[in-house]
Write a protein that holds these residues in place. Structure first.
Motif, mmCIF file in Angstrom:
data_model
loop_
_atom_site.group_PDB
_atom_site.id
_atom_site.type_symbol
_atom_site.label_atom_id
_atom_site.label_comp_id
_atom_site.label_asym_id
_atom_site.label_seq_id
_atom_site.Cartn_x
_atom_site.Cartn_y
_atom_site.Cartn_z
ATOM 1 N N LEU A 1 0.851 -1.182 0.000
ATOM 2 C CA LEU A 1 0.000 0.000 0.000
ATOM 3 C C LEU A 1 0.888 1.233 0.000
ATOM 4 O O LEU A 1 1.903 1.290 0.702
ATOM 5 N N ILE A 2 0.519 2.201 -0.800
ATOM 6 C CA ILE A 2 1.218 3.476 -0.854
ATOM 7 C C ILE A 2 0.195 4.577 -0.612
ATOM 8 O O ILE A 2 -1.000 4.370 -0.840
ATOM 9 N N PRO A 3 0.627 5.740 -0.157
ATOM 10 C CA PRO A 3 -0.342 6.827 -0.002
ATOM 11 C C PRO A 3 -0.681 7.447 -1.363
ATOM 12 O O PRO A 3 0.171 7.545 -2.238
ATOM 13 N N CYS A 4 -1.925 7.839 -1.510
ATOM 14 C CA CYS A 4 -2.353 8.540 -2.727
ATOM 15 C C CYS A 4 -1.631 9.881 -2.773
ATOM 16 O O CYS A 4 -1.573 10.596 -1.773
ATOM 17 N N PRO A 5 -1.064 10.280 -3.912
ATOM 18 C CA PRO A 5 -0.358 11.555 -3.991
ATOM 19 C C PRO A 5 -1.255 12.777 -3.778
ATOM 20 O O PRO A 5 -0.764 13.844 -3.433
ATOM 21 N N CYS A 6 -2.562 12.616 -3.966
ATOM 22 C CA CYS A 6 -3.466 13.764 -3.830
ATOM 23 C C CYS A 6 -4.090 13.856 -2.447
ATOM 24 O O CYS A 6 -4.100 14.920 -1.840
ATOM 25 N N CYS A 7 -4.628 12.739 -1.928
ATOM 26 C CA CYS A 7 -5.348 12.794 -0.651
ATOM 27 C C CYS A 7 -4.642 12.037 0.469
ATOM 28 O O CYS A 7 -5.089 12.064 1.610
ATOM 29 N N HIS A 8 -3.557 11.340 0.175
ATOM 30 C CA HIS A 8 -2.726 10.613 1.138
ATOM 31 C C HIS A 8 -3.457 9.473 1.835
ATOM 32 O O HIS A 8 -3.058 9.065 2.917
#
Length: 118
Positions: free
Chosen positions: A25-32
């Motif tokens: 899992l990675i954080p979304c670049p827009c909403c984290h």
């Protein structure tokens, strides 16, 4: 307990049970928010992964290259603006092509684009 491959798949792997790869899992670049690394769309904020230039960026860069080439031709050789000039059209085509290629190189990687909220 680690998940393992079923018995039928394990027999194809010489009777050894292999653990399945972990879900990263990675954080979304827009909403984290957490997001799988293979996702193309974020369910939380609606952002989408894009590869290469979008249509309006491609048109903007191509027309900018055309306008820049047109301005350079006008500054350097003003007599080339007659319609009978042989070199005018290939030079304008090269400006259009240069803008297109610049857009391809500028937006060549992947990026996340979030839609505007209305």
């Amino acid at each position: 307990m680690k998940p393992t491959l079923p018995r039928t798949a394990a027999t194809r792997l010489h009777d050894s049970t292999q653990p399945l790869p972990p879900h990263k899992l990675i954080p979304c670049p827009c909403c984290h928010e957490p997001l799988q690394h293979t996702a193309l769309h974020c369910a939380h904020c609606g952002a989408e992964k894009h590869y290469g230039p979008r249509l309006h960026e491609l048109l903007l860069y191509a027309l900018s290259g055309l306008a820049l080439c047109l301005a350079l031709i006008f500054i350097l050789t003003p007599h080339a603006f007659s319609t009978a000039s042989f070199w005018l059209y290939p030079l304008l085509g090269s400006g259009l092509t240069a803008g297109f290629l610049l857009a391809q190189f500028r937006f060549s990687g992947e990026r996340w684009i979030q839609h505007r909220k209305k």
